[in-house]
Design a protein around this motif. Structure first.
Motif, PDB file in Angstrom:
ATOM      1  N   THR A   1       4.471   8.984   4.327  1.00 20.09           N
ATOM      2  CA  THR A   1       3.943   7.602   3.420  1.00 20.09           C
ATOM      3  C   THR A   1       4.324   7.872   2.106  1.00 20.09           C
ATOM      4  O   THR A   1       4.910   8.982   1.684  1.00 20.09           O
ATOM      5  CB  THR A   1       2.340   7.833   3.564  1.00 20.09           C
ATOM      6  OG1 THR A   1       1.760   8.756   2.634  1.00 20.09           O
ATOM      7  CG2 THR A   1       1.852   7.599   4.915  1.00 20.09           C
TER       8      THR A   1
ATOM      9  N   SER B   1       0.907  -1.366  -0.019  1.00 20.67           N
ATOM     10  CA  SER B   1      -0.117  -0.037  -0.082  1.00 20.67           C
ATOM     11  C   SER B   1       0.910   1.320  -0.020  1.00 20.67           C
ATOM     12  O   SER B   1       1.909   1.565   0.743  1.00 20.67           O
ATOM     13  CB  SER B   1      -0.956  -0.016   1.398  1.00 20.67           C
ATOM     14  OG  SER B   1      -1.307   1.403   1.602  1.00 20.67           O
ATOM     15  N   THR B   2       0.390   2.475  -0.522  1.00 18.02           N
ATOM     16  CA  THR B   2       1.200   3.765  -0.760  1.00 18.02           C
ATOM     17  C   THR B   2       0.827   4.272   0.901  1.00 18.02           C
ATOM     18  O   THR B   2       1.357   5.389   0.855  1.00 18.02           O
ATOM     19  CB  THR B   2       0.849   4.457  -1.706  1.00 18.02           C
ATOM     20  OG1 THR B   2      -0.598   4.741  -1.913  1.00 18.02           O
ATOM     21  CG2 THR B   2       1.048   3.845  -3.160  1.00 18.02           C
ATOM     22  N   ASP B   3       0.231   3.922   1.269  1.00 21.66           N
ATOM     23  CA  ASP B   3      -0.134   4.121   2.849  1.00 21.66           C
ATOM     24  C   ASP B   3       0.951   3.841   3.832  1.00 21.66           C
ATOM     25  O   ASP B   3       0.785   4.193   5.149  1.00 21.66           O
ATOM     26  CB  ASP B   3      -1.690   3.902   3.383  1.00 21.66           C
ATOM     27  CG  ASP B   3      -2.055   5.024   4.533  1.00 21.66           C
ATOM     28  OD1 ASP B   3      -1.754   5.947   4.379  1.00 21.66           O
ATOM     29  OD2 ASP B   3      -2.794   4.373   5.281  1.00 21.66           O
TER      30      ASP B   3
ATOM     31  N   ASP C   1       2.810   7.213  -8.107  1.00 26.17           N
ATOM     32  CA  ASP C   1       2.895   6.427  -7.096  1.00 26.17           C
ATOM     33  C   ASP C   1       3.821   5.173  -7.423  1.00 26.17           C
ATOM     34  O   ASP C   1       4.465   4.620  -6.745  1.00 26.17           O
ATOM     35  CB  ASP C   1       1.554   5.770  -6.508  1.00 26.17           C
ATOM     36  CG  ASP C   1       0.564   6.833  -5.800  1.00 26.17           C
ATOM     37  OD1 ASP C   1       1.279   7.823  -5.577  1.00 26.17           O
ATOM     38  OD2 ASP C   1      -0.448   6.531  -5.528  1.00 26.17           O
TER      39      ASP C   1
ATOM     40  N   LYS D   1       4.040  -0.361   8.286  1.00 28.66           N
ATOM     41  CA  LYS D   1       2.609   0.251   8.340  1.00 28.66           C
ATOM     42  C   LYS D   1       2.904   1.349   9.411  1.00 28.66           C
ATOM     43  O   LYS D   1       3.704   1.454  10.262  1.00 28.66           O
ATOM     44  CB  LYS D   1       1.688  -0.829   8.836  1.00 28.66           C
ATOM     45  CG  LYS D   1       1.199  -1.837   7.969  1.00 28.66           C
ATOM     46  CD  LYS D   1       0.526  -2.779   8.715  1.00 28.66           C
ATOM     47  CE  LYS D   1      -0.053  -4.028   7.556  1.00 28.66           C
ATOM     48  NZ  LYS D   1      -0.603  -4.963   8.243  1.00 28.66           N
ATOM     49  N   LYS D   2       1.819   2.276   8.987  1.00 34.44           N
ATOM     50  CA  LYS D   2       1.547   3.450   9.946  1.00 34.44           C
ATOM     51  C   LYS D   2       1.230   2.837  11.194  1.00 34.44           C
ATOM     52  O   LYS D   2       0.429   1.913  11.276  1.00 34.44           O
ATOM     53  CB  LYS D   2       0.561   4.284   9.420  1.00 34.44           C
ATOM     54  CG  LYS D   2       1.112   5.557   8.620  1.00 34.44           C
ATOM     55  CD  LYS D   2       0.148   6.548   8.368  1.00 34.44           C
ATOM     56  CE  LYS D   2      -1.086   6.560   7.711  1.00 34.44           C
ATOM     57  NZ  LYS D   2      -1.948   7.596   7.334  1.00 34.44           N
TER      58      LYS D   2
END
Lengths: 268, 177
Positions: free
Chosen positions: A207, A171-173, A219, A239-240
């Motif tokens: 991110t 994920s780009t998060d 992205d 991950k955040k």
């Protein structure tokens, strides 16, 4: 014991990382249909590679136009006079047939461009790593072994598929941060301007999507660049952190309870 | 009666059921069914719900072992099983590099959700072509502080050793008392 698998499942860049960090010496054999390749490593660095079932040896330098067949023979005679310890490359240099710099440059260019980078394009292929296997005496090994981070970065630049990238960056998060000690590893990597732009934005907080926004890159481009950094072991993608949960959510068990369980299992 | 829980996870056919069977004092409650997806290529039956084993620690304390289903479509079970667990054993089939990515995904799931004490058990070390624990650490990109333990899930001493190594990790993090 040989390590076996398929590069469809465990990619070439992952394998190169393992060779580098494991400080491995040996030969990686790759096979895909009728095609085959071998890559020799010495203490985690590439010393020689060739593609094709025939296996190129000393005549590679003749084919590359760097030495004549007579000079090759001269080097082989020098090798035999000096016993088993001398490699063909050492004989070529010590016999003043070719300078070490020229030998390195021609071999490295050929090995990287004609062999290794092409292997990154293989979608699948069986691999087998034979620990401790060294090149034969007639093999023109590179006088200066090549660090694999450099190969990984260049190989990854040629990857244009989301599938493989998403294995590591789903994920780009996600957040990019430097590993604790990239130190020496970072020195072997040469970055393109686009990669520097991404590299400079890595701060352990932003991110991938934010980096894409700040660098005006897509992205996909940011993920591809970061995939290269991550594969070479320079950064990690995490991950955040989620505020409500975390370490506090884990019950701190009592020491006495754990000790009782240990004592019971030890007696089983 | 107090119960504590450990979770045994890993990719399909990594040896979770065998691991629990080898150490459990009761016959393992296993809900194996005929595999209905790609896993049937690997084994005829696979764990679709979970395995459950038990070790009595004392009259008033019991350790439960839960094995998670390996397939992706049962991810939702992982969260349920991980509630209140003491620690986690991640089993990896050391002979099948094609499962390493999935193993990473499972580790990522559990440790990003909670700061869970865990060890990686490099299973099937008795087989030819098994990757060594050191090689698996690199392949799975596990940091040096995470224990990667050689394991043979059908060998009782080996399973005991794996559980003890996990317990030592838990002990280090435990509170006085």
């Amino acid at each position: 014991m040989a390590l076996v698998g398929n590069i469809q499942d465990f990619g070439l860049s992952d394998f190169l990382y393992l060779v580098d960090r494991g400080y491995k010496t040996g030969c990686l054999h790759l096979k895909r249909g009728n095609d085959a390749a071998v890559l020799f490593f010495e203490k985690g660095k590439l010393v020689f590679a060739s593609q094709g079932t025939g296996g190129q040896k000393g005549d590679l330098l003749v084919q590359l136009g760097k030495i004549t067949p007579q000079q090759l023979e001269q080097a082989r005679q020098l090798q035999s006079h000096n016993g088993n310890g001398m490699s063909l490359s050492q004989a070529l240099v010590s016999g003043n047939i070719i300078s070490q710099e020229e030998l390195q440059q021609s071999l490295q260019t050929h090995i990287e461009e004609a062999v290794v980078y092409g292997l990154f394009g293989w979608p699948d292929g069986e691999f087998r790593f034979e620990h401790g296997q060294k090149p034969e005496a007639d093999t023109p090994v590179m006088p200066v072994p090549v660090p694999v981070e450099h190969l990984i970065m260049e190989g990854v630049r040629r990857i244009d598929e989301w599938g493989r990238i998403k294995d590591r960056i789903p994920s780009t998060d996600m957040i990019v941060r430097f590993v604790d000690q990239p130190g020496e590893k970072a020195k072997g990597v040469k970055l393109a301007p686009e990669e520097w732009r991404v590299f400079a934005r890595i701060n352990g907080k932003d991110t991938l999507a934010m980096i894409a926004q700040k660098t005006n890159l897509s992205d996909f481009d940011v993920c591809r660049v970061v995939y290269g950094f991550a594969t070479a072991g320079l950064v990690e993608v995490v991950k955040k952190p989620t505020a409500p949960r975390g370490a506090a959510d884990v019950p701190r068990v009592k020491r006495s309870l754990v000790s009782r369980i240990i004592s019971r299992i030890e007696k089983m | 009666m107090q119960t504590v829980k450990m979770v045994i996870s890993g990719a399909v056919n990594s040896g979770k059921t065998e691991f629990i069977k080898t150490i459990s004092e009761i016959e393992v409650v296993s809900t194996e069914r005929r595999a209905s997806d790609d896993t049937k290529l690997i084994k005829k039956e696979t764990t679709v719900a979970m395995d459950f084993g038990r070790i009595a620690i004392s009259k008033d304390l019991v350790l439960h072992l839960f094995g998670t289903p390996g397939q992706k479509r049962f991810d939702f079970m992982w969260e349920i099983l991980s509630e209140g667990m003491l620690g986690l054993v991640i089993l990896v089939d050391s002979t099948r590099p094609e499962t390493f990515r999935e193993t990473n995904r499972i580790i990522d799931f559990f440790i990003s959700y909670r700061d869970t004490p865990y060890v990686v058990a490099a299973n099937k070390q008795d087989r030819p072509n098994a990757w060594s624990p050191d090689e698996l650490r690199l392949a799975l990109r596990q940091p040096p502080h995470v224990k990667v333990i050689p394991c043979v899930a059908i060998d009782r001493e080996s399973v005991k050793n794996t559980l003890l190594e996990l317990l030592y990790v838990i002990l280090d993090r435990s509170a006085e008392g």
